[in-house]
Design a protein around this motif. Sequence first.
Motif, PDB file in Angstrom:
ATOM      1  N   LEU A  13      53.619 -35.456 -73.642  1.00 18.34           N
ATOM      2  CA  LEU A  13      55.066 -35.870 -74.775  1.00 18.34           C
ATOM      3  C   LEU A  13      54.732 -36.740 -76.183  1.00 18.34           C
ATOM      4  N   TYR A  16      54.472 -35.559 -81.041  1.00 17.08           N
ATOM      5  CA  TYR A  16      55.657 -34.947 -81.853  1.00 17.08           C
ATOM      6  C   TYR A  16      56.002 -33.183 -82.789  1.00 17.08           C
ATOM      7  N   TRP A  19      56.597 -31.032 -80.063  1.00 16.76           N
ATOM      8  CA  TRP A  19      58.097 -30.677 -79.360  1.00 16.76           C
ATOM      9  C   TRP A  19      59.215 -31.287 -80.716  1.00 16.76           C
ATOM     10  N   ARG A  23      61.236 -38.246 -80.982  1.00 22.28           N
ATOM     11  CA  ARG A  23      61.890 -38.075 -79.867  1.00 22.28           C
ATOM     12  C   ARG A  23      62.686 -39.365 -80.197  1.00 22.28           C
ATOM     13  N   LEU A 112      61.088 -38.111 -68.925  1.00 21.31           N
ATOM     14  CA  LEU A 112      61.196 -37.182 -70.002  1.00 21.31           C
ATOM     15  C   LEU A 112      61.172 -35.498 -69.855  1.00 21.31           C
ATOM     16  N   THR A 113      61.232 -34.790 -69.884  1.00 20.50           N
ATOM     17  CA  THR A 113      63.309 -34.980 -71.522  1.00 20.50           C
ATOM     18  C   THR A 113      64.077 -34.930 -70.927  1.00 20.50           C
ATOM     19  N   THR A 139      65.398 -42.169 -70.584  1.00 17.13           N
ATOM     20  CA  THR A 139      64.571 -41.000 -70.591  1.00 17.13           C
ATOM     21  C   THR A 139      65.227 -40.818 -72.052  1.00 17.13           C
ATOM     22  N   ALA A 141      65.049 -37.997 -75.617  1.00 17.63           N
ATOM     23  CA  ALA A 141      64.977 -36.459 -75.320  1.00 17.63           C
ATOM     24  C   ALA A 141      64.480 -36.051 -77.256  1.00 17.63           C
ATOM     25  N   PHE A 142      64.146 -34.198 -77.663  1.00 25.50           N
ATOM     26  CA  PHE A 142      63.676 -34.617 -78.881  1.00 25.50           C
ATOM     27  C   PHE A 142      64.698 -33.319 -79.765  1.00 25.50           C
ATOM     28  N   HIS A 158      70.107 -36.315 -77.442  1.00 29.32           N
ATOM     29  CA  HIS A 158      69.838 -37.335 -75.905  1.00 29.32           C
ATOM     30  C   HIS A 158      71.425 -37.542 -75.322  1.00 29.32           C
TER      31      HIS A 158
END
Length: 186
Positions: A13, A16, A19, A23, A112-113, A139, A141-142, A158
């Motif tokens: 993860l 990048y 994804w 993030r 994640l995520t 936590t 997010a992307f 996120h």
Amino acid sequence: MILVLPVDIQKGLDEYAYWGGERSNPAFEANVARLLAAARQMGHEIIHIRHDSTNPKSPLRPGQPGNEFKAQAAPMEGEPVIAKSVNSAFIGTDLEQCLHDLAADHLVIFGLTAEHCVSTTTRMAGNLGFRVSLVGDATAAFPTVTPDGEAIDAETHHRVHLAALHREFATVITTDEAVSLLSAGD
């Protein structure tokens, strides 16, 4: 009983480009390390969740370096690992039975995520009757793109996912609040 459930904190993860961009939450790893240290110090059970992707292009597929846990989240000897191949840690695994066997009724979830496996696992845990504390600053997010092509940055993505989970499936808390909760016990 409180049980700690870190979800998919894996090296893949960090890729990048795969994804869709960087993030959210640069403090993620430090918060994860604090949570796991507090849980271990206070003697809480920890079950690690690992995503074993079936997608041959995924960095999370078994046998690839990205499938390994990040250093801050590596399980200690005796801490069980449950592997899954879908978003929910409850589908196709014995997680629910393990939680019942341990008499766990309160889960502290992070990882994640936020928009995928953390969200799906949190939703199912809430629906299965577990009390869930979701550690929002542990936590991430992307970024994403809406169906009509609008870009949504990682931080907004996120925050929106945490807002959707809060009060319906979980109580979203901070790492500081989670450490206090773990110190106090249940």
